[in-house]
Scaffold this motif. Structure first.
Motif, PDB file in Angstrom:
ATOM      1  N   LEU A 249      15.363 -17.848   6.173  1.00 40.61           N
ATOM      2  CA  LEU A 249      16.256 -18.675   6.987  1.00 40.61           C
ATOM      3  C   LEU A 249      17.627 -18.831   6.332  1.00 40.61           C
ATOM      4  O   LEU A 249      18.649 -18.856   7.028  1.00 40.61           O
ATOM      5  N   THR A 250      17.656 -18.897   5.011  1.00 43.56           N
ATOM      6  CA  THR A 250      18.942 -18.962   4.305  1.00 43.56           C
ATOM      7  C   THR A 250      19.750 -17.703   4.589  1.00 43.56           C
ATOM      8  O   THR A 250      20.949 -17.782   4.899  1.00 43.56           O
ATOM      9  N   ALA A 251      19.113 -16.553   4.513  1.00 46.73           N
ATOM     10  CA  ALA A 251      19.797 -15.288   4.814  1.00 46.73           C
ATOM     11  C   ALA A 251      20.275 -15.256   6.266  1.00 46.73           C
ATOM     12  O   ALA A 251      21.377 -14.771   6.559  1.00 46.73           O
ATOM     13  N   LEU A 252      19.464 -15.790   7.169  1.00 47.94           N
ATOM     14  CA  LEU A 252      19.863 -15.855   8.576  1.00 47.94           C
ATOM     15  C   LEU A 252      21.111 -16.723   8.744  1.00 47.94           C
ATOM     16  O   LEU A 252      22.043 -16.350   9.462  1.00 47.94           O
ATOM     17  N   PHE A 253      21.152 -17.864   8.059  1.00 52.38           N
ATOM     18  CA  PHE A 253      22.327 -18.735   8.157  1.00 52.38           C
ATOM     19  C   PHE A 253      23.565 -18.090   7.524  1.00 52.38           C
ATOM     20  O   PHE A 253      24.676 -18.279   8.011  1.00 52.38           O
ATOM     21  N   VAL A 254      23.391 -17.325   6.447  1.00 53.54           N
ATOM     22  CA  VAL A 254      24.519 -16.586   5.870  1.00 53.54           C
ATOM     23  C   VAL A 254      25.036 -15.584   6.903  1.00 53.54           C
ATOM     24  O   VAL A 254      26.247 -15.461   7.120  1.00 53.54           O
ATOM     25  N   ALA A 255      24.115 -14.872   7.549  1.00 56.93           N
ATOM     26  CA  ALA A 255      24.526 -13.912   8.583  1.00 56.93           C
ATOM     27  C   ALA A 255      25.272 -14.608   9.712  1.00 56.93           C
ATOM     28  O   ALA A 255      26.303 -14.111  10.192  1.00 56.93           O
ATOM     29  N   LEU A 256      24.789 -15.764  10.131  1.00 49.77           N
ATOM     30  CA  LEU A 256      25.498 -16.532  11.164  1.00 49.77           C
ATOM     31  C   LEU A 256      26.877 -16.977  10.675  1.00 49.77           C
ATOM     32  O   LEU A 256      27.824 -17.044  11.466  1.00 49.77           O
ATOM     33  N   GLY A 257      26.984 -17.263   9.378  1.00 54.55           N
ATOM     34  CA  GLY A 257      28.266 -17.645   8.796  1.00 54.55           C
ATOM     35  C   GLY A 257      29.282 -16.513   8.818  1.00 54.55           C
ATOM     36  O   GLY A 257      30.483 -16.746   8.689  1.00 54.55           O
ATOM     37  N   VAL A 258      28.822 -15.287   8.977  1.00 50.97           N
ATOM     38  CA  VAL A 258      29.707 -14.126   9.115  1.00 50.97           C
ATOM     39  C   VAL A 258      29.921 -13.797  10.594  1.00 50.97           C
ATOM     40  O   VAL A 258      31.041 -13.531  11.029  1.00 50.97           O
ATOM     41  N   ILE A 259      28.859 -13.837  11.382  1.00 55.23           N
ATOM     42  CA  ILE A 259      28.906 -13.411  12.782  1.00 55.23           C
ATOM     43  C   ILE A 259      29.671 -14.390  13.669  1.00 55.23           C
ATOM     44  O   ILE A 259      30.488 -13.972  14.498  1.00 55.23           O
ATOM     45  N   LEU A 260      29.426 -15.696  13.512  1.00 56.92           N
ATOM     46  CA  LEU A 260      30.112 -16.677  14.371  1.00 56.92           C
ATOM     47  C   LEU A 260      31.634 -16.603  14.248  1.00 56.92           C
ATOM     48  O   LEU A 260      32.327 -16.523  15.266  1.00 56.92           O
TER      49      LEU A 260
ATOM     50  N   PRO B 104      37.924 -14.932   6.142  1.00 56.34           N
ATOM     51  CA  PRO B 104      39.230 -15.541   5.921  1.00 56.34           C
ATOM     52  C   PRO B 104      40.013 -14.737   4.879  1.00 56.34           C
ATOM     53  O   PRO B 104      39.417 -14.061   4.041  1.00 56.34           O
ATOM     54  N   PRO B 105      41.333 -14.801   4.960  1.00 56.25           N
ATOM     55  CA  PRO B 105      42.152 -13.964   4.079  1.00 56.25           C
ATOM     56  C   PRO B 105      42.040 -14.337   2.599  1.00 56.25           C
ATOM     57  O   PRO B 105      41.803 -15.494   2.258  1.00 56.25           O
ATOM     58  N   LEU B 106      42.204 -13.323   1.787  1.00 57.10           N
ATOM     59  CA  LEU B 106      42.191 -13.523   0.338  1.00 57.10           C
ATOM     60  C   LEU B 106      43.546 -14.034  -0.139  1.00 57.10           C
ATOM     61  O   LEU B 106      43.639 -14.774  -1.117  1.00 57.10           O
ATOM     62  N   SER B 107      44.604 -13.639   0.568  1.00 56.87           N
ATOM     63  CA  SER B 107      45.949 -14.075   0.219  1.00 56.87           C
ATOM     64  C   SER B 107      46.710 -14.403   1.497  1.00 56.87           C
ATOM     65  O   SER B 107      46.816 -13.531   2.369  1.00 56.87           O
ATOM     66  N   PRO B 108      47.192 -15.630   1.682  1.00 55.71           N
ATOM     67  CA  PRO B 108      47.082 -16.743   0.758  1.00 55.71           C
ATOM     68  C   PRO B 108      45.615 -17.045   0.475  1.00 55.71           C
ATOM     69  O   PRO B 108      44.755 -16.671   1.269  1.00 55.71           O
ATOM     70  N   PRO B 109      45.336 -17.769  -0.602  1.00 58.47           N
ATOM     71  CA  PRO B 109      43.942 -17.863  -1.063  1.00 58.47           C
ATOM     72  C   PRO B 109      43.054 -18.764  -0.206  1.00 58.47           C
ATOM     73  O   PRO B 109      42.462 -19.722  -0.684  1.00 58.47           O
ATOM     74  N   ILE B 110      42.942 -18.443   1.072  1.00 52.45           N
ATOM     75  CA  ILE B 110      42.119 -19.245   1.983  1.00 52.45           C
ATOM     76  C   ILE B 110      40.634 -19.060   1.651  1.00 52.45           C
ATOM     77  O   ILE B 110      39.892 -20.035   1.511  1.00 52.45           O
ATOM     78  N   MET B 111      40.189 -17.808   1.524  1.00 55.29           N
ATOM     79  CA  MET B 111      38.780 -17.548   1.246  1.00 55.29           C
ATOM     80  C   MET B 111      38.321 -18.205  -0.059  1.00 55.29           C
ATOM     81  O   MET B 111      37.306 -18.902  -0.063  1.00 55.29           O
ATOM     82  N   PRO B 112      39.058 -18.050  -1.161  1.00 55.10           N
ATOM     83  CA  PRO B 112      38.601 -18.711  -2.388  1.00 55.10           C
ATOM     84  C   PRO B 112      38.578 -20.239  -2.287  1.00 55.10           C
ATOM     85  O   PRO B 112      37.764 -20.884  -2.933  1.00 55.10           O
ATOM     86  N   MET B 113      39.447 -20.812  -1.458  1.00 55.79           N
ATOM     87  CA  MET B 113      39.440 -22.269  -1.305  1.00 55.79           C
ATOM     88  C   MET B 113      38.320 -22.723  -0.377  1.00 55.79           C
ATOM     89  O   MET B 113      37.819 -23.841  -0.506  1.00 55.79           O
ATOM     90  N   MET B 114      37.900 -21.863   0.541  1.00 50.09           N
ATOM     91  CA  MET B 114      36.807 -22.225   1.443  1.00 50.09           C
ATOM     92  C   MET B 114      35.461 -22.249   0.723  1.00 50.09           C
ATOM     93  O   MET B 114      34.566 -23.005   1.112  1.00 50.09           O
TER      94      MET B 114
ATOM     95  N   LEU C 218      28.589 -20.824  -0.201  1.00 48.49           N
ATOM     96  CA  LEU C 218      29.289 -19.985  -1.186  1.00 48.49           C
ATOM     97  C   LEU C 218      29.338 -18.512  -0.780  1.00 48.49           C
ATOM     98  O   LEU C 218      30.291 -17.811  -1.107  1.00 48.49           O
ATOM     99  N   LEU C 219      28.319 -18.022  -0.082  1.00 52.21           N
ATOM    100  CA  LEU C 219      28.270 -16.596   0.256  1.00 52.21           C
ATOM    101  C   LEU C 219      28.967 -16.238   1.563  1.00 52.21           C
ATOM    102  O   LEU C 219      29.473 -15.124   1.694  1.00 52.21           O
ATOM    103  N   SER C 220      28.983 -17.137   2.525  1.00 53.77           N
ATOM    104  CA  SER C 220      29.552 -16.801   3.835  1.00 53.77           C
ATOM    105  C   SER C 220      31.027 -16.379   3.784  1.00 53.77           C
ATOM    106  O   SER C 220      31.381 -15.343   4.368  1.00 53.77           O
ATOM    107  N   PRO C 221      31.915 -17.133   3.100  1.00 57.44           N
ATOM    108  CA  PRO C 221      33.321 -16.702   3.096  1.00 57.44           C
ATOM    109  C   PRO C 221      33.559 -15.321   2.468  1.00 57.44           C
ATOM    110  O   PRO C 221      34.230 -14.480   3.085  1.00 57.44           O
ATOM    111  N   PRO C 222      33.028 -15.015   1.263  1.00 59.47           N
ATOM    112  CA  PRO C 222      33.321 -13.684   0.723  1.00 59.47           C
ATOM    113  C   PRO C 222      32.654 -12.556   1.516  1.00 59.47           C
ATOM    114  O   PRO C 222      33.253 -11.484   1.673  1.00 59.47           O
TER     115      PRO C 222
END
Length: 175
Positions: A8-19, A70-80, A57-61
């Motif tokens: 289920l954790t992996a499923l939620f990570v996938a949803l964090g990318v797909i949505l 989210p973009p790496l620069s400006p550093p949106i992804m690292p801040m998310m 932690l895994l969904s943004p990267p």
């Protein structure tokens, strides 16, 4: 971590990318509706703090690697990453470990995540010369994301309750 929880954790990570990808394809503003936040909050509340943190932690990267957002620069992804990781951690700790009410756990997680976003913005200012003062960045993200926050406050508790009715939390997630 139990196999069911890991799955289920992996499923939620996938949803964090797909949505978010679906929102971007439909040209619906991700920073307005905050689609990546939904699976993180649900994972934390339903599965517990470890799963919620992992999803946060895994969904943004992973989203960045697959879609460029989210973009790496400006550093949106690292801040998310700290923001979303904090959402998942605090939601899971408050609801699953401390046994706070669902809605209170959600609101506290949202506040803690925004504080983590402010800390991440302060680090970005110092480390890479991010030009937006942290308090203004968090305020801007908060105001821009009000529709998404409204969706979170309505949809997340409903979905968590539906999940709990289908498979009680004692059967899944950490204690």
């Amino acid at each position: 971590m139990k196999t069911r929880t890991l799955t289920l954790t992996a499923l939620f990570v996938a949803l964090g990318v797909i949505l978010p990808a679906a929102f971007h394809l439909a040209r619906i503003g991700g920073p307005i509706f905050l689609p990546m936040h939904l699976p993180v909050l649900i994972a934390g509340l339903y599965l517990g703090p470890l799963s919620g943190t992992v999803v946060g932690l895994l969904s943004p990267p992973l989203s960045f690697l697959t879609t460029g957002m989210p973009p790496l620069s400006p550093p949106i992804m690292p801040m998310m990453m700290p923001e979303l990781g904090t959402y998942g951690l605090v939601a899971g700790l408050a609801y699953r470990r401390l046994r706070w009410p669902l809605y209170l756990s959600l609101v506290v997680a949202l506040l803690a995540g925004r504080l983590a976003l402010g800390a991440a913005a302060a680090v970005a200012v110092a480390a890479v010369g991010f030009r937006m003062p942290p308090h203004l960045y968090v305020w801007g993200a908060l105001v821009k994301g009000l529709p998404g926050i409204g969706i979170q406050l309505v949809l997340v508790p409903l979905l968590v309750r539906l999940l709990e009715r289908s498979v009680p939390a004692g059967k899944v997630g950490e204690r």
